[in-house]
Design a protein around this motif. Sequence first.
Motif, PDB file in Angstrom:
ATOM      1  N   THR A 198       0.736  -1.209  -0.121  1.00 34.60           N
ATOM      2  CA  THR A 198      -0.082  -0.005  -0.152  1.00 34.60           C
ATOM      3  C   THR A 198       0.924   1.327  -0.169  1.00 34.60           C
ATOM      4  O   THR A 198       0.519   2.227  -0.571  1.00 34.60           O
ATOM      5  CB  THR A 198      -0.840  -0.024   1.175  1.00 34.60           C
ATOM      6  N   SER A 231       2.760   3.376  -5.756  1.00 38.47           N
ATOM      7  CA  SER A 231       2.395   2.360  -4.692  1.00 38.47           C
ATOM      8  C   SER A 231       1.024   1.810  -4.971  1.00 38.47           C
ATOM      9  O   SER A 231       0.184   2.035  -5.813  1.00 38.47           O
ATOM     10  CB  SER A 231       2.243   2.996  -3.268  1.00 38.47           C
ATOM     11  N   THR A 243      -1.609   1.972  -2.984  1.00 34.80           N
ATOM     12  CA  THR A 243      -2.665   3.038  -2.796  1.00 34.80           C
ATOM     13  C   THR A 243      -2.566   4.022  -4.108  1.00 34.80           C
ATOM     14  O   THR A 243      -3.557   4.474  -4.318  1.00 34.80           O
ATOM     15  CB  THR A 243      -2.172   4.055  -1.749  1.00 34.80           C
ATOM     16  N   ALA A 251      -4.680   2.612  -6.575  1.00 39.23           N
ATOM     17  CA  ALA A 251      -6.067   2.340  -6.186  1.00 39.23           C
ATOM     18  C   ALA A 251      -6.893   3.793  -6.461  1.00 39.23           C
ATOM     19  O   ALA A 251      -7.786   4.036  -6.857  1.00 39.23           O
ATOM     20  CB  ALA A 251      -6.218   2.200  -4.904  1.00 39.23           C
ATOM     21  N   VAL A 252      -5.992   5.118  -6.365  1.00 37.15           N
ATOM     22  CA  VAL A 252      -6.577   6.205  -6.481  1.00 37.15           C
ATOM     23  C   VAL A 252      -6.813   6.388  -7.987  1.00 37.15           C
ATOM     24  O   VAL A 252      -7.965   7.047  -8.180  1.00 37.15           O
ATOM     25  CB  VAL A 252      -5.438   7.337  -5.932  1.00 37.15           C
TER      26      VAL A 252
END
Length: 282
Positions: A133, A182, A184, A187-188
Amino acid sequence: MAVIGIDIGGTKIACARVSEELEIIESTFLPTLASQGFDASLAQVFRAIDSCITADVEAIGICAPGPLNPKTGVILNPPNLPGWINIPLAAMIQAKYSVPCVVENDANAAGLAETLFGAARGCASVLYVTLSTGIGAGLIFNGKIYHGKNGFAGEGGHVSIDYRSAITCNCGTPGCIEALASGTALAVRGLNPAALNDNQLDEMATMLGAWLGSLVSLLDPDIIVVGGGMAQIGSPLIDKLRRIVPTRTINQFASEIPIVPAQLAANSGVLGAASVALGGRA
Ligand SMILES: [Zn+2]
């Protein structure tokens, strides 16, 4: 003889008694009770140690969320452990159990574990990176974790690859690799790291390759070990990195630097913590 390794996470505490060969003898898992504040979660840490400790335990190693100072064993103010502010955890554990205690951040500890017992066994200088993450790094020089002056060395995820990037990292710097590549960050953008198509994987490998190439120019390590959840992508990613990294560094020997997956991925927290205890003892 044995050591205790503890991985304090925001939701659970994993604790194990581990042999000198890094074999888990006994382990326990408890909820951290982080939302109940410092006293409750510290009591859980003690409970976890109490359930695993025996008379032959000679040291205790702890992995905890940063920021923390591994040189002093003080937990500063981790966002996922409310109320843990300037806690001298190593000293508190040492006073209660009368054995040496060391505190280390996850990536440094995992890097040491890979160096002592895993994919980088026998290597003197190791660049360990964790792709998860977040993105982290651990630098091992001459078999020891490199901490820097204040204990904050190795924050590889916050090395920027684009000072003009429109994406600014949580740390305030534009273009940190963590903000760009990353789990994260993916995912964004609506991407699932476990299901990237070829173009998406190429883009990610290009960013990571530029980053690792710069780190190779700086460090000239014996080996690069890739851990963390996104390393599960495996050879499609690792093969691309092996191809790209030598094209992004001045180091003419870069193609000879092995880039390998981590071996201790399962239990990397407790095994990393135990390695720090073993390494600190030696
Ligand atoms: Zn950053």
